[in-house]
Design a protein around this motif. Structure first.
Motif, PDB file in Angstrom:
ATOM      1  N   HIS A 391       0.807  -1.219   0.000  1.00 51.08           N
ATOM      2  CA  HIS A 391       0.000   0.000   0.000  1.00 51.08           C
ATOM      3  C   HIS A 391       0.843   1.275   0.000  1.00 51.08           C
ATOM      4  O   HIS A 391       0.332   2.348  -0.319  1.00 51.08           O
ATOM      5  CB  HIS A 391      -0.941   0.016   1.211  1.00 51.08           C
ATOM      6  CG  HIS A 391      -1.904  -1.114   1.230  1.00 51.08           C
ATOM      7  ND1 HIS A 391      -3.066  -1.117   0.496  1.00 51.08           N
ATOM      8  CD2 HIS A 391      -1.876  -2.309   1.887  1.00 51.08           C
ATOM      9  CE1 HIS A 391      -3.720  -2.250   0.696  1.00 51.08           C
ATOM     10  NE2 HIS A 391      -3.017  -2.988   1.541  1.00 51.08           N
ATOM     11  N   ARG A 512      -1.805   3.702  -1.500  1.00 54.29           N
ATOM     12  CA  ARG A 512      -3.044   3.056  -1.906  1.00 54.29           C
ATOM     13  C   ARG A 512      -3.926   2.935  -0.662  1.00 54.29           C
ATOM     14  O   ARG A 512      -3.660   2.133   0.238  1.00 54.29           O
ATOM     15  CB  ARG A 512      -2.768   1.686  -2.511  1.00 54.29           C
ATOM     16  CG  ARG A 512      -4.020   0.995  -3.028  1.00 54.29           C
ATOM     17  CD  ARG A 512      -3.677  -0.349  -3.652  1.00 54.29           C
ATOM     18  NE  ARG A 512      -4.864  -1.012  -4.166  1.00 54.29           N
ATOM     19  CZ  ARG A 512      -4.876  -2.233  -4.682  1.00 54.29           C
ATOM     20  NH1 ARG A 512      -3.739  -2.919  -4.732  1.00 54.29           N
ATOM     21  NH2 ARG A 512      -5.990  -2.764  -5.134  1.00 54.29           N
ATOM     22  N   LEU A 513      -4.973   3.761  -0.615  1.00 58.30           N
ATOM     23  CA  LEU A 513      -5.860   3.823   0.547  1.00 58.30           C
ATOM     24  C   LEU A 513      -7.128   3.053   0.236  1.00 58.30           C
ATOM     25  O   LEU A 513      -8.090   3.591  -0.304  1.00 58.30           O
ATOM     26  CB  LEU A 513      -6.174   5.283   0.891  1.00 58.30           C
ATOM     27  CG  LEU A 513      -4.945   6.194   1.060  1.00 58.30           C
ATOM     28  CD1 LEU A 513      -5.375   7.613   1.370  1.00 58.30           C
ATOM     29  CD2 LEU A 513      -4.011   5.654   2.135  1.00 58.30           C
ATOM     30  N   GLY A 514      -7.116   1.787   0.514  1.00 57.96           N
ATOM     31  CA  GLY A 514      -8.266   0.953   0.203  1.00 57.96           C
ATOM     32  C   GLY A 514      -8.250   0.511  -1.246  1.00 57.96           C
ATOM     33  O   GLY A 514      -7.257   0.648  -1.977  1.00 57.96           O
ATOM     34  N   GLU A 515      -9.375  -0.027  -1.702  1.00 56.03           N
ATOM     35  CA  GLU A 515      -9.486  -0.576  -3.045  1.00 56.03           C
ATOM     36  C   GLU A 515      -9.714   0.502  -4.106  1.00 56.03           C
ATOM     37  O   GLU A 515      -9.508   0.268  -5.287  1.00 56.03           O
ATOM     38  CB  GLU A 515     -10.624  -1.591  -3.105  1.00 56.03           C
ATOM     39  CG  GLU A 515     -10.395  -2.839  -2.271  1.00 56.03           C
ATOM     40  CD  GLU A 515      -9.249  -3.669  -2.811  1.00 56.03           C
ATOM     41  OE1 GLU A 515      -9.073  -3.699  -4.052  1.00 56.03           O
ATOM     42  OE2 GLU A 515      -8.529  -4.289  -2.022  1.00 56.03           O
ATOM     43  N   HIS A 516     -10.151   1.699  -3.691  1.00 57.64           N
ATOM     44  CA  HIS A 516     -10.632   2.677  -4.673  1.00 57.64           C
ATOM     45  C   HIS A 516      -9.791   3.948  -4.742  1.00 57.64           C
ATOM     46  O   HIS A 516      -9.898   4.683  -5.732  1.00 57.64           O
ATOM     47  CB  HIS A 516     -12.079   3.070  -4.342  1.00 57.64           C
ATOM     48  CG  HIS A 516     -13.024   1.911  -4.296  1.00 57.64           C
ATOM     49  ND1 HIS A 516     -13.462   1.273  -5.425  1.00 57.64           N
ATOM     50  CD2 HIS A 516     -13.593   1.257  -3.244  1.00 57.64           C
ATOM     51  CE1 HIS A 516     -14.282   0.281  -5.099  1.00 57.64           C
ATOM     52  NE2 HIS A 516     -14.366   0.251  -3.771  1.00 57.64           N
ATOM     53  N   PHE A 517      -8.997   4.269  -3.753  1.00 55.69           N
ATOM     54  CA  PHE A 517      -8.376   5.586  -3.658  1.00 55.69           C
ATOM     55  C   PHE A 517      -6.858   5.456  -3.671  1.00 55.69           C
ATOM     56  O   PHE A 517      -6.276   4.697  -2.904  1.00 55.69           O
ATOM     57  CB  PHE A 517      -8.836   6.269  -2.370  1.00 55.69           C
ATOM     58  CG  PHE A 517      -8.531   7.740  -2.332  1.00 55.69           C
ATOM     59  CD1 PHE A 517      -8.602   8.524  -3.471  1.00 55.69           C
ATOM     60  CD2 PHE A 517      -8.160   8.333  -1.134  1.00 55.69           C
ATOM     61  CE1 PHE A 517      -8.335   9.876  -3.425  1.00 55.69           C
ATOM     62  CE2 PHE A 517      -7.889   9.693  -1.070  1.00 55.69           C
ATOM     63  CZ  PHE A 517      -7.976  10.461  -2.218  1.00 55.69           C
ATOM     64  N   ASN A 518      -6.193   6.213  -4.609  1.00 59.07           N
ATOM     65  CA  ASN A 518      -4.737   6.231  -4.717  1.00 59.07           C
ATOM     66  C   ASN A 518      -4.235   7.671  -4.752  1.00 59.07           C
ATOM     67  O   ASN A 518      -4.870   8.552  -5.356  1.00 59.07           O
ATOM     68  CB  ASN A 518      -4.277   5.516  -5.993  1.00 59.07           C
ATOM     69  CG  ASN A 518      -4.563   4.028  -5.956  1.00 59.07           C
ATOM     70  OD1 ASN A 518      -3.756   3.241  -5.495  1.00 59.07           O
ATOM     71  ND2 ASN A 518      -5.746   3.650  -6.439  1.00 59.07           N
ATOM     72  N   TYR A 566      -9.558   8.118  -8.011  1.00 65.85           N
ATOM     73  CA  TYR A 566     -10.637   7.453  -7.268  1.00 65.85           C
ATOM     74  C   TYR A 566     -11.457   6.607  -8.237  1.00 65.85           C
ATOM     75  O   TYR A 566     -11.974   7.113  -9.244  1.00 65.85           O
ATOM     76  CB  TYR A 566     -11.551   8.473  -6.586  1.00 65.85           C
ATOM     77  CG  TYR A 566     -12.617   7.830  -5.724  1.00 65.85           C
ATOM     78  CD1 TYR A 566     -12.290   7.271  -4.493  1.00 65.85           C
ATOM     79  CD2 TYR A 566     -13.936   7.739  -6.166  1.00 65.85           C
ATOM     80  CE1 TYR A 566     -13.248   6.665  -3.704  1.00 65.85           C
ATOM     81  CE2 TYR A 566     -14.909   7.137  -5.393  1.00 65.85           C
ATOM     82  CZ  TYR A 566     -14.561   6.589  -4.158  1.00 65.85           C
ATOM     83  OH  TYR A 566     -15.515   5.980  -3.378  1.00 65.85           O
TER      84      TYR A 566
END
Length: 604
Positions: A391, A512-518, A566
């Motif tokens: 991440h 990489r913050l979770g599956e959707h946000f970079n 996103y």
């Protein structure tokens, strides 16, 4: 059927970017780098004789976009400009593996790119034997000449550790352009008379252009964690122009013939030696040492020494009277004239009342424009890449650039002594006394308009005759007087040289913050030192004093950058970016040369 280029948007990229792959470039007849990228969104190109030359992003000036080769900005010596815009017609499209257009920057990219960065990635070494041969030909009706191009690519893996690729390209073509254009009296304070036509120009261009390109890459892999590579590129662009122009000067009641020809020679090479190393399980390092150089020169006439070559221009004049004028004695288009006397804008004729006559057309002026300039870069760079986990990734590095620029420009002018009123002058030289050839060329001038100007065009002097008129013997024998030479203030102040050093460093992180946000964010700092030398000239009457002048500038550019991505759903991705970037001054603006004319009270 319409064939569209393959445009790849890599969805895993956080930045706002587009990529044009080699297979897309090959589907369409794009012969140079500018034409290869013109189909990408937000890219516009400037053309010369129909061929793409400069590229700009988002409507910004060409020098505000960065054109890079394998991630490094290319030198930009050219004959048309002293700015930082790259002349892309020197760069054959066959040498390109893919092109990446970055509309938002990350800290590991050069920061002098307000519009964006266009990165050309050259072909790299291959893992198996590869051979590709292409050849094509055609015929250019306007210039009545053939064109051809050919390329060959070969690569192989010599051993399990050593591989290479090489490619070569040639493209030869002729271009012909006929056109007429008008010069209006727009400075006239009278609104109606400001639409008067002061000059009608007939221009005929013939250009033979040749582009050569060579590219090679070697790669040696010591083991799975260490490898070194070499990339080399050379490209040469030769533009041989032959121009014949007729200027009907309505307001000064004469006609001027202008004959010129020159070889525009531009070349570029880049040598890149580097390595990639996996230092630990999480830490990688790469480095590179690069030398690149670009040069331009006018290379005519060939019968002169190299130091005296340039762009030769010869002009002739003949007195002339004109008809079909308005009642106020001014030439207009019919739609602009107070009494509607004039021509349609579709075909504007001179309506000369005297025939063009070679025995009455006298030599008025000879000019040679000399322009030789080079730009050389040394670069050293390194990058560390640390992967903390799946991440979080950090990257940091630095770059040093040592740039040297040399610009030499001068315009020399000779006139017949008889026109200057010098006692004992040699008689004037007339066109019928010189070597001429049939004109118009290639069957007519403006054939699509049914050759409306053939009865006002006369035979022109040959290129060989032009070259002869710039020899010392011809100048002496025919009494040509040098009215602008090496010691003319404008020539002394035009040339300059200098260096530019850039010390750049950066740090950035990818999250990489979770599956959707970079997020990609960080900072870049570029410290710049320029030192340029020129001449200061003070002119007081016939007295000219000259002294060298040197100017050093130091400035810093601190550049924060952040890119967000996103993934709203499988079909929708939202990207946003904030970048701070800058544009370095054009080289012409760094010239410290100064020209002071006390008599005219001007400073240039």
């Amino acid at each position: 059927m319409t064939i569209l280029p393959t445009q790849i948007n890599f969805l895993f990229w956080v930045t706002i970017a587009d990529v044009l792959a080699a297979d897309a470039i090959g589907k369409l007849p794009d012969r140079n780098a500018a034409e290869a990228i013109q189909r990408l969104p937000a890219v516009s190109i400037e053309r010369d004789m129909g061929e793409g030359r400069f590229a700009a992003v988002r409507g910004t000036p060409i020098q505000w976009s960065s054109s890079t080769l394998n991630g490094n900005r290319m030198p930009s010596a050219s004959g048309d400009y002293a700015n930082r815009g790259l002349q892309m017609d020197i760069f054959p499209s066959e040498l390109i593996q893919y092109v990446k257009l970055s509309k938002s920057l990350t800290p590991d990219m050069d920061g002098n790119a307000i519009g964006g960065t266009i990165d050309f990635i050259t072909k790299t070494a291959v893992n198996k034997e590869t051979l590709s041969v292409n050849a094509a030909g055609g015929y250019v009706n306007q210039s009545q000449s053939p064109s051809y191009n050919a390329s060959v690519v070969y690569g192989n893996k010599i051993t399990d550790k050593f591989k290479f690729i090489s490619s070569a390209v040639i493209w030869n073509r002729d271009t012909g352009i006929d056109n007429f254009q008008m010069v209006y009296d727009f400075n006239n304070q009278n609104y109606t008379k400001s639409f008067g036509i002061n000059q009608l120009q007939l221009r005929d261009y013939i250009a033979e252009r040749r582009t050569l390109g060579f590219n090679g890459a070697l790669e040696y892999e010591f083991n799975s964690k260490n490898k070194i590579y070499f990339k080399g590129l050379y490209s040469q662009y030769l533009d041989q122009q032959k121009v014949r122009e007729t200027y009907f000067n309505i307001n000064t009641k004469n006609v001027q013939l202008q004959a010129r020809h020159a070889d525009y020679l531009t070349d570029l090479y880049s040598l890149n030696f580097g390595g990639e190393h996996q230092l630990t399980g999480k830490l990688k390092m790469d480095w590179a040492l690069i030398k690149s150089r670009s040069g331009f020169e006018f290379n005519s006439p060939k019968n002169l020494p190299d130091s005296e070559r340039g762009y030769p221009i010869v002009t002739f004049r003949q007195n002339m009277t004109y008809g079909n004028l308005s009642a106020d004695g001014i030439k207009y288009l019919a739609m602009d004239a107070p009494d509607h006397t004039g021509d349609s804008p579709d075909v504007v004729l001179p309506h000369n009342l005297n025939d063009m006559d070679a025995s009455k057309t006298y030599l008025y002026q000879t000019i040679i424009s000399r322009n030789k300039n080079t730009e050389r870069d040394y670069r050293a760079q390194f990058n560390f890449d640390f992967k903390l986990n799946d991440h979080v990734n950090f990257k940091a590095g630095g770059k040093f650039i040592d740039k040297a620029k040399e610009f030499n420009s001068a315009i020399y002018v000779w006139m017949p002594s008889a026109l200057l009123g010098i006692p004992g002058s040699k008689p004037l030289v007339y066109l019928n006394q010189l070597q001429t050839e049939g004109f118009p060329y290639n069957g007519g001038f403006l054939n699509p308009l049914h050759n409306p100007y053939n009865n006002v065009l006369i035979n022109q002097i040959t290129n060989g005759q032009i070259d002869q008129m710039f020899t010392a013997d011809y100048i002496s024998t025919n009494g040509l007087y040098n009215v602008q030479g090496a010691n003319t203030p404008s020539n002394i102040a035009a040339s300059y040289s200098g260096t530019e050093n850039v010390y750049a460093s950066y740090i950035m992180g990818t999250f990489r913050l979770g599956e959707h946000f970079n997020i990609i964010g960080g900072f870049r700092n570029e410290y710049n030192v320029t030192n340029f030398k020129g001449n200061s000239i003070v002119q007081n009457g016939n007295t000219i004093s000259t002294e060298p002048v040197e100017k050093e500038n130091r400035y810093n550019a601190f550049l924060p950058m952040v890119n967000l991505k996103y993934s709203l759903n499988h079909n929708t991705i939202i990207r946003a970016a904030f970048n701070r970037s800058f544009a370095r001054p054009d080289f012409g603006d760094l010239n410290p040369g100064l020209q002071i004319n006390d008599a005219l009270q001007t400073i240039t």
